[in-house]
Design a protein around this motif. Sequence first.
Motif, PDB file in Angstrom:
ATOM      1  N   SER A  21      -8.876  50.876  58.971  1.00  0.00           N
ATOM      2  CA  SER A  21      -9.556  50.531  60.283  1.00  0.00           C
ATOM      3  C   SER A  21     -10.422  51.472  60.443  1.00  0.00           C
ATOM      4  O   SER A  21      -9.723  53.164  61.128  1.00  0.00           O
ATOM      5  CB  SER A  21      -8.733  49.597  61.037  1.00  0.00           C
ATOM      6  N   CYS A  22     -11.366  51.108  61.193  1.00  0.00           N
ATOM      7  CA  CYS A  22     -11.942  51.741  61.727  1.00  0.00           C
ATOM      8  C   CYS A  22     -12.625  50.823  63.525  1.00  0.00           C
ATOM      9  O   CYS A  22     -13.230  50.070  63.593  1.00  0.00           O
ATOM     10  CB  CYS A  22     -13.412  52.113  61.630  1.00  0.00           C
ATOM     11  N   ALA A  23     -12.129  51.389  64.532  1.00  0.00           N
ATOM     12  CA  ALA A  23     -12.429  50.469  66.089  1.00  0.00           C
ATOM     13  C   ALA A  23     -13.289  50.995  66.549  1.00  0.00           C
ATOM     14  O   ALA A  23     -13.117  52.085  66.643  1.00  0.00           O
ATOM     15  CB  ALA A  23     -10.975  50.119  67.089  1.00  0.00           C
ATOM     16  N   ALA A  24     -14.393  50.855  67.048  1.00  0.00           N
ATOM     17  CA  ALA A  24     -15.603  51.525  68.090  1.00  0.00           C
ATOM     18  C   ALA A  24     -14.895  50.986  69.958  1.00  0.00           C
ATOM     19  O   ALA A  24     -14.407  49.816  69.926  1.00  0.00           O
ATOM     20  CB  ALA A  24     -16.743  51.591  67.805  1.00  0.00           C
ATOM     21  N   SER A  25     -15.318  52.009  70.628  1.00  0.00           N
ATOM     22  CA  SER A  25     -14.699  52.208  71.705  1.00  0.00           C
ATOM     23  C   SER A  25     -15.617  52.490  72.713  1.00  0.00           C
ATOM     24  O   SER A  25     -16.058  53.813  72.923  1.00  0.00           O
ATOM     25  CB  SER A  25     -13.674  52.194  72.112  1.00  0.00           C
ATOM     26  N   GLY A  26     -15.992  52.493  73.570  1.00  0.00           N
ATOM     27  CA  GLY A  26     -16.309  52.550  74.983  1.00  0.00           C
ATOM     28  C   GLY A  26     -17.510  52.314  75.770  1.00  0.00           C
ATOM     29  O   GLY A  26     -17.951  50.770  75.776  1.00  0.00           O
ATOM     30  N   SER A  27     -19.164  52.495  76.471  1.00  0.00           N
ATOM     31  CA  SER A  27     -20.254  52.129  76.507  1.00  0.00           C
ATOM     32  C   SER A  27     -20.434  51.452  75.256  1.00  0.00           C
ATOM     33  O   SER A  27     -22.130  52.118  74.768  1.00  0.00           O
ATOM     34  CB  SER A  27     -20.684  52.876  77.303  1.00  0.00           C
ATOM     35  N   ILE A  28     -21.189  50.096  75.110  1.00  0.00           N
ATOM     36  CA  ILE A  28     -21.444  50.112  73.592  1.00  0.00           C
ATOM     37  C   ILE A  28     -22.600  48.218  73.849  1.00  0.00           C
ATOM     38  O   ILE A  28     -21.574  47.286  74.943  1.00  0.00           O
ATOM     39  CB  ILE A  28     -20.187  49.485  72.646  1.00  0.00           C
ATOM     40  N   ILE A  31     -23.883  46.723  68.001  1.00  0.00           N
ATOM     41  CA  ILE A  31     -23.346  47.084  67.431  1.00  0.00           C
ATOM     42  C   ILE A  31     -24.733  47.163  65.694  1.00  0.00           C
ATOM     43  O   ILE A  31     -23.780  46.197  65.298  1.00  0.00           O
ATOM     44  CB  ILE A  31     -21.887  48.273  66.420  1.00  0.00           C
ATOM     45  N   ASN A  32     -24.979  47.717  65.210  1.00  0.00           N
ATOM     46  CA  ASN A  32     -26.081  47.397  63.906  1.00  0.00           C
ATOM     47  C   ASN A  32     -24.563  46.956  62.851  1.00  0.00           C
ATOM     48  O   ASN A  32     -24.661  46.366  62.573  1.00  0.00           O
ATOM     49  CB  ASN A  32     -27.168  47.435  63.883  1.00  0.00           C
ATOM     50  N   TYR A  33     -25.134  48.500  62.207  1.00  0.00           N
ATOM     51  CA  TYR A  33     -23.969  48.707  60.430  1.00  0.00           C
ATOM     52  C   TYR A  33     -22.978  49.019  61.224  1.00  0.00           C
ATOM     53  O   TYR A  33     -23.372  49.660  62.183  1.00  0.00           O
ATOM     54  CB  TYR A  33     -24.943  49.032  59.227  1.00  0.00           C
ATOM     55  N   MET A  34     -21.800  49.131  60.067  1.00  0.00           N
ATOM     56  CA  MET A  34     -20.990  50.042  60.064  1.00  0.00           C
ATOM     57  C   MET A  34     -20.937  49.857  58.909  1.00  0.00           C
ATOM     58  O   MET A  34     -20.242  48.887  58.274  1.00  0.00           O
ATOM     59  CB  MET A  34     -19.603  49.037  60.291  1.00  0.00           C
ATOM     60  N   GLY A  35     -20.195  51.380  58.307  1.00  0.00           N
ATOM     61  CA  GLY A  35     -19.879  51.892  57.515  1.00  0.00           C
ATOM     62  C   GLY A  35     -18.721  52.471  56.324  1.00  0.00           C
ATOM     63  O   GLY A  35     -18.261  53.123  57.881  1.00  0.00           O
ATOM     64  N   TRP A  36     -18.605  52.554  55.686  1.00  0.00           N
ATOM     65  CA  TRP A  36     -17.499  53.711  54.859  1.00  0.00           C
ATOM     66  C   TRP A  36     -18.468  55.247  54.735  1.00  0.00           C
ATOM     67  O   TRP A  36     -19.021  54.202  53.401  1.00  0.00           O
ATOM     68  CB  TRP A  36     -16.298  53.694  55.217  1.00  0.00           C
ATOM     69  N   TYR A  37     -18.190  56.374  54.488  1.00  0.00           N
ATOM     70  CA  TYR A  37     -18.045  57.548  53.479  1.00  0.00           C
ATOM     71  C   TYR A  37     -16.928  57.898  53.293  1.00  0.00           C
ATOM     72  O   TYR A  37     -16.158  58.115  53.936  1.00  0.00           O
ATOM     73  CB  TYR A  37     -19.444  58.399  54.679  1.00  0.00           C
ATOM     74  N   CYS A  95     -15.748  56.712  58.787  1.00  0.00           N
ATOM     75  CA  CYS A  95     -16.394  55.800  59.490  1.00  0.00           C
ATOM     76  C   CYS A  95     -17.739  55.953  59.837  1.00  0.00           C
ATOM     77  O   CYS A  95     -17.790  57.509  60.663  1.00  0.00           O
ATOM     78  CB  CYS A  95     -15.368  54.806  60.762  1.00  0.00           C
ATOM     79  N   ASN A  96     -18.554  54.598  59.970  1.00  0.00           N
ATOM     80  CA  ASN A  96     -19.690  54.955  60.667  1.00  0.00           C
ATOM     81  C   ASN A  96     -20.624  54.130  61.072  1.00  0.00           C
ATOM     82  O   ASN A  96     -20.040  52.759  61.065  1.00  0.00           O
ATOM     83  CB  ASN A  96     -21.337  56.184  59.951  1.00  0.00           C
ATOM     84  N   ALA A  97     -21.241  54.374  62.308  1.00  0.00           N
ATOM     85  CA  ALA A  97     -22.069  52.911  62.891  1.00  0.00           C
ATOM     86  C   ALA A  97     -22.884  53.433  63.485  1.00  0.00           C
ATOM     87  O   ALA A  97     -23.075  54.765  64.085  1.00  0.00           O
ATOM     88  CB  ALA A  97     -20.884  52.124  63.941  1.00  0.00           C
ATOM     89  N   GLU A  98     -23.925  52.489  63.696  1.00  0.00           N
ATOM     90  CA  GLU A  98     -25.516  52.463  64.415  1.00  0.00           C
ATOM     91  C   GLU A  98     -24.671  51.534  65.821  1.00  0.00           C
ATOM     92  O   GLU A  98     -24.810  50.770  65.782  1.00  0.00           O
ATOM     93  CB  GLU A  98     -26.435  51.985  64.034  1.00  0.00           C
ATOM     94  N   VAL A  99     -24.490  52.589  66.949  1.00  0.00           N
ATOM     95  CA  VAL A  99     -24.171  51.604  68.006  1.00  0.00           C
ATOM     96  C   VAL A  99     -25.402  51.876  68.652  1.00  0.00           C
ATOM     97  O   VAL A  99     -25.731  52.707  69.155  1.00  0.00           O
ATOM     98  CB  VAL A  99     -23.000  52.733  68.837  1.00  0.00           C
ATOM     99  N   LEU A 100     -25.520  50.957  70.197  1.00  0.00           N
ATOM    100  CA  LEU A 100     -26.824  50.624  70.879  1.00  0.00           C
ATOM    101  C   LEU A 100     -25.928  50.995  71.874  1.00  0.00           C
ATOM    102  O   LEU A 100     -25.214  49.978  72.284  1.00  0.00           O
ATOM    103  CB  LEU A 100     -27.836  49.479  70.975  1.00  0.00           C
ATOM    104  N   VAL A 101     -26.347  51.440  73.067  1.00  0.00           N
ATOM    105  CA  VAL A 101     -26.075  52.280  73.998  1.00  0.00           C
ATOM    106  C   VAL A 101     -26.377  50.580  75.389  1.00  0.00           C
ATOM    107  O   VAL A 101     -25.995  50.215  75.849  1.00  0.00           O
ATOM    108  CB  VAL A 101     -25.391  53.179  74.759  1.00  0.00           C
ATOM    109  N   THR A 102     -27.659  50.831  74.701  1.00  0.00           N
ATOM    110  CA  THR A 102     -28.612  50.230  75.885  1.00  0.00           C
ATOM    111  C   THR A 102     -29.140  49.226  74.473  1.00  0.00           C
ATOM    112  O   THR A 102     -29.540  49.105  73.402  1.00  0.00           O
ATOM    113  CB  THR A 102     -29.350  50.636  76.893  1.00  0.00           C
ATOM    114  N   PRO A 103     -30.195  48.177  75.322  1.00  0.00           N
ATOM    115  CA  PRO A 103     -31.236  47.663  74.050  1.00  0.00           C
ATOM    116  C   PRO A 103     -32.052  48.605  73.665  1.00  0.00           C
ATOM    117  O   PRO A 103     -32.473  48.197  72.538  1.00  0.00           O
ATOM    118  CB  PRO A 103     -32.037  46.400  74.815  1.00  0.00           C
TER     119      PRO A 103
END
Length: 120
Positions: A21-28, A31-37, A95-103
């Motif tokens: 499992s991978c949970a993202a937290s913070g100023s989000i 989130i576009n893609y999420m993945g595993w490497y 875990c890897n993700a592309e996160v948008l903190v603003t639009p």
Amino acid sequence: QVQLVESGGGLVQAGGSLRLSCAASGSIFSINYMGWYRQAPGKQRELVAVITSGGRTNYADSVKGRFTISRDNAKNTVYLRMNSLKPEDTAVYYCNAEVLVTPLTRGPVWGQGTQVTVSS
């Protein structure tokens, strides 16, 4: 600041299963893609699986049919179900993700990694 926190790694015998499992937290904002490497000792980091916000998935050939990636957008969480594990799946999984903190502001975020060890 955005953080990704992985959990679920461990030691398992060949043929066994684990779920990461991978949970993202913070100023989000979103989130576009999420993945595993994963990265095995002495090897380069490689893509295992990725899932888009719309649920489209892509897998490395080596895990197709054995691993399943899924996500819960409401929880900003991505999962990796790993079945029929092999010793060659032993690696640190990131875990890897592309996160948008603003639009208009986006960037990649990495987790700290979780060890998966498959014994023969």
